[in-house]
Design an enzyme around this catalytic site. Structure first.
Site, mmCIF file in Angstrom:
data_model
loop_
_atom_site.group_PDB
_atom_site.id
_atom_site.type_symbol
_atom_site.label_atom_id
_atom_site.label_comp_id
_atom_site.label_asym_id
_atom_site.label_seq_id
_atom_site.Cartn_x
_atom_site.Cartn_y
_atom_site.Cartn_z
ATOM 1 C CB SER A 132 1.729 -10.073 -0.899
ATOM 2 O OG SER A 132 1.865 -9.669 -2.124
ATOM 3 C CE1 TYR A 146 7.952 -4.962 -0.464
ATOM 4 C CE2 TYR A 146 6.804 -3.552 -2.173
ATOM 5 C CZ TYR A 146 6.902 -4.197 -0.824
ATOM 6 O OH TYR A 146 5.682 -4.363 0.297
ATOM 7 C CE LYS A 150 6.147 -7.950 0.320
ATOM 8 N NZ LYS A 150 6.144 -8.562 1.598
#
Length: 271
Positions: A132, A146, A150
């Protein structure tokens, strides 16, 4: 019997550093990547199988797992390292950009994990390490796609860790800070013609770096060390933070009230 790890995204960055470290530690390594024909360093190593795996291609995932098991007998650990970041104004993101971000970072991680789990169940043991970022715990402006992908990886990992715990399979999350890899080169920038965001975007990367410029960043090798630790320590620890900047942002979130956290983050970028 030597243990075996399957690593996605092994052509560069954390994936490649991890492949080399596991090899140095005496493991068999299934180093997977989209273009194995371009790899030269890992192919020269003994007990390293370089094989094609595109996390957006279910058939390639299955074939990579089959090839790895045929070569080394089984898989003891999985490192899901493949991923990229789409950065920019969310309002300007195309449907394709949104879907691709999740196809790679989230669904790819899920599909590879699903393909490896039957092998681990048969073994009666295994470890899964999902890469992550501190941005998977702290949402950052203009990293909407993004960061949210994650966050999804972290939710998936946490839930799965409970689900497979009675099968003696451990799931771990590694949260690096800013590290000098080719990640920035692999970023996809969202083009925007929306004038209202121009000033806001301004010097966003400069401001981002300035807030943690006084802190020591982790090296790719140090991140690989933490990935190896997570895969092998056999603890119930779920998250591994690496880098003083990552710790800084995560502490800013969890050691303050929500109001203080929100005001602090916005002051970094827009103050």
């Amino acid at each position: 019997m030597k243990k075996t790890v399957l690593i996605t995204g092994a052509s560069s960055g954390f994936g490649k550093e991890s492949a080399k470290l596991f090899h140095q530690k005496g493991w068999n390594v299934i180093a997977t990547m989209r273009s194995p024909e371009k790899e030269t360093e890992l192919t020269a190593l003994e007990d390293v199988l370089v094989v094609k795996l595109d996390v957006q291609d279910q058939e390639s995932i299955q074939q990579a797992v089959i090839a790895g098991v045929e070569r080394f007998g089984t898989i003891h650990a999985l490192v899901n390292s493949a991923g990229y970041g789409a950065m920019g104004v969310f309002e300007a993101a195309t449907r394709e950009q949104i879907q691709n971000q999740y196809e790679v970072n989230v669904f790819g991680t899920m599909m590879v994990t699903q393909a490896v789990l039957p092998v681990m169940r048969k073994n009666g043991k295994g470890s899964i390490v999902n890469i992550s970022t501190f941005g998977g715990a702290v949402g950052m402006p203009f990293a909407t796609l993004y960061s949210s992908s994650k966050f999804a990886v972290e939710g998936f990992s946490e839930a799965l860790s409970h689900e497979v715990s009675e099968l003696n399979i451990q799931v771990k999350i590694v949260e690096p800070g800013s590290v000098k890899t080719n990640f920035r080169n692999g970023q996809q920038f969202i083009h925007s013609d929306i004038e209202e965001y121009n000033t806001i975007m301004g010097n966003i990367y400069t401001k981002f770096g300035a807030s943690t410029a006084h802190l020591v960043q982790a090296t790719p090798g140090e991140v690989a060390d933490v990935i190896y630790e997570a895969a092998t320590d056999e603890s119930t620890r779920l998250r591994y933070i690496i880098g003083a900047d990552a710790q800084f942002y995560i502490d800013t979130k969890w050691k303050n009230t929500e109001d203080q956290f929100v005001r602090t983050i916005r002051s970094f970028f827009f103050g």
